[in-house]
Write a protein that holds these residues in place. Structure first.
Motif, short mmCIF file in Angstrom:
data_model
loop_
_atom_site.label_atom_id
_atom_site.label_comp_id
_atom_site.label_asym_id
_atom_site.label_seq_id
_atom_site.Cartn_x
_atom_site.Cartn_y
_atom_site.Cartn_z
N GLY A 133 -3.99 7.66 3.41
CA GLY A 133 -3.30 6.37 3.53
C GLY A 133 -2.56 6.26 4.85
N GLU A 134 -1.37 5.64 4.81
CA GLU A 134 -0.50 5.56 6.00
C GLU A 134 -1.23 4.96 7.21
OE1 GLU A 134 2.59 5.89 5.65
OE2 GLU A 134 2.77 7.08 3.81
N ALA A 142 5.62 6.72 7.07
CA ALA A 142 4.78 6.65 8.28
C ALA A 142 5.23 7.69 9.29
CB ALA A 142 4.86 5.25 8.89
N GLN A 143 6.54 7.80 9.46
CA GLN A 143 7.06 8.78 10.42
C GLN A 143 6.71 10.20 9.97
OE1 GLN A 143 11.38 8.93 11.02
NE2 GLN A 143 11.01 9.22 13.22
N ALA A 144 6.88 10.46 8.67
CA ALA A 144 6.56 11.80 8.15
C ALA A 144 5.08 12.11 8.36
CB ALA A 144 6.93 11.88 6.67
N ALA A 145 4.22 11.10 8.19
CA ALA A 145 2.77 11.31 8.36
C ALA A 145 2.45 11.72 9.79
CB ALA A 145 2.02 10.04 7.98
N ILE A 146 3.03 11.02 10.75
CA ILE A 146 2.76 11.34 12.16
C ILE A 146 3.35 12.71 12.51
CG2 ILE A 146 3.25 10.67 14.56
CD1 ILE A 146 1.06 9.03 13.25
N GLU A 147 4.55 12.98 12.01
CA GLU A 147 5.18 14.28 12.30
C GLU A 147 4.34 15.43 11.71
OE1 GLU A 147 7.50 15.00 14.33
OE2 GLU A 147 8.16 12.96 14.80
N TYR A 204 0.82 -1.21 0.00
CA TYR A 204 0.00 0.00 0.00
C TYR A 204 0.86 1.27 0.00
CZ TYR A 204 -2.99 -3.84 1.25
OH TYR A 204 -3.61 -5.06 1.26
N ASN A 205 2.08 1.12 -0.54
CA ASN A 205 3.02 2.24 -0.69
C ASN A 205 3.38 2.89 0.64
OD1 ASN A 205 3.07 2.02 -3.55
ND2 ASN A 205 1.04 2.99 -3.59
#
Ligand code: MG
Length: 369
Positions: free
Chosen positions: A120-121, A88-93, A81-82
């Motif tokens: 996503g993520e 993932a870390q960038a998404a949370i940050e 799912y890319n």
């Protein structure tokens, strides 16, 4: 009457009992302190499925701290799912400000905002959801299975997964898994018969098989499943590519064992759509985006008459223990991702004679390894 006057009147203030302390301490003074990290997990054996082959896996950890209580969550990004540990870390940050300004008790709102803002993520969202619930469970002083109203005695046995390998290594792995009463065998290549024969040469225990979309036609799927039935296989996961839904009906009518969707079912929205084509569904916290959403998926699947499995990715005891707290709800558990690694930072759920043993400590109930 103002709240202060009411407290004085009832004598609660003098007695040192402060109602609503949690809200008071979390609102106004800011939200939790958040820290994210990428954890590299070393695999005991090279892990091969139809999708990938690797010696290590990177997962995302989210740590939250507030009022002297910490919460930890983990998500295993899914390449299909890319997702990666970095994305993932960038998404949370990207939602650091949102988390830092939120009241942890309003975890539903934090997660709703996270889902609205992040495309996503799902592994990242799962890590955040787990960290929030670990914190909440600790503040309430209850283990998460109790938070969900579940009886730890109902936790099912878990399968132990055997990745795709040579017949010699397959036999070795099966012998190493002697304490597990049921095994999950990864197949989906043209060496499937060889793999199952290797397993059967050393054990007669029940097997579950996961093809990970590996069979390419409905005819191949039926032929392989009928053969697997004769080998004591009790269920098959995702025989065909996720998009081949209509063909699944043809397959389902020609086999005797349950067929579960995994890659064909990512979020709760997929469940009504796939329900007519499968006998059950493999719910994963990493796919769902956390325990709250996995919990809803399990209930919807059960409502629609589907069998339910809790599955996992390769991860440490943080993510596996989180999923295990929901396991009293499901028919089948495949929660062994932490047993496949050699550098688990935590201890949590245990496996005794194959059965999941849930920790009794508050929140996830983790202790340092
Ligand atoms: Mg699967």
């Amino acid at each position: 009457m103002h709240r202060r006057d009411w407290l004085m009147t009832t004598g609660l203030m003098g007695a040192g009992i402060v109602i609503g302390r949690e809200n008071a301490s979390a609102v106004g003074a800011g939200g939790p302190v958040m820290r994210t990290e990428i954890k590299r997990l070393t695999l005991r054996h090279r892990w091969t499925t139809t999708m990938s082959s690797s010696d290590y896996r990177d997962t995302i950890y989210v740590h939250l701290e507030r009022d002297g209580v910490s919460g930890v969550g983990e998500g295993a990004p899914i390449v299909r799912y890319n997702e990666s540990a970095q994305s993932a870390q960038a998404a949370i940050e990207s939602i650091r400000e949102l988390v830092a300004s939120s009241d942890v008790w309003h975890y539903e709102k934090i997660l709703a905002d996270a889902f609205a803002r992040i495309e996503g993520e799902y592994a990242a969202k799962a890590a955040l959801d787990i960290a929030l619930l670990d914190w909440v469970g600790k503040r309430l002083g209850v283990p998460l299975h109790r938070f969900f109203g579940l009886d730890s005695a109902d936790a099912p046995i878990t399968t132990f997964s055997i990745g795709i390998d040579t017949p010699e290594m397959t036999r070795k792995k099966v012998l190493e898994a002697a304490s597990f009463p049921v095994l999950k065998i990864k197949v989906g290549l043209d060496t499937d018969e060889q793999t199952i024969d290797a397993v059967r040469s050393v054990t007669d225990k029940p097997l579950r098989v996961d093809a990970n979309e590996g069979w390419k036609s409905k005819e191949e799927a039926v032929r392989k499943i009928n053969w697997l039935e004769s080998k004591g296989v009790e269920l098959v996961e995702q025989p065909l590519p996720a998009a081949m839904l209509e063909d699944m009906l043809w397959v389902k009518d020609r086999v005797g064992i349950p067929i579960l969707a995994d890659e064909a079912c990512l979020s709760i929205r997929d469940i009504p759509r796939i329900a007519p084509f499968f006998d059950g569904v493999n719910v994963k916290v990493d796919k769902a985006g956390g325990l709250l959403r996995a919990h809803r998926m399990i209930h919807l699947a059960k409502t629609l008459g589907l069998k339910t499995m809790l599955g996992c990715m390769v991860s440490s005891s943080v993510a596996i223990t989180a999923a295990a707290h929901l396991s009293p709800l499901v028919d089948y558990a495949d929660l062994d991702g932490n047993l496949l690694i050699s550098n688990d930072p935590y201890a949590g759920v245990l496996v005794r004679d194959g059965k999941l043993v849930l920790p009794a400590g508050p929140g996830l109930g983790l202790t340092p390894a």
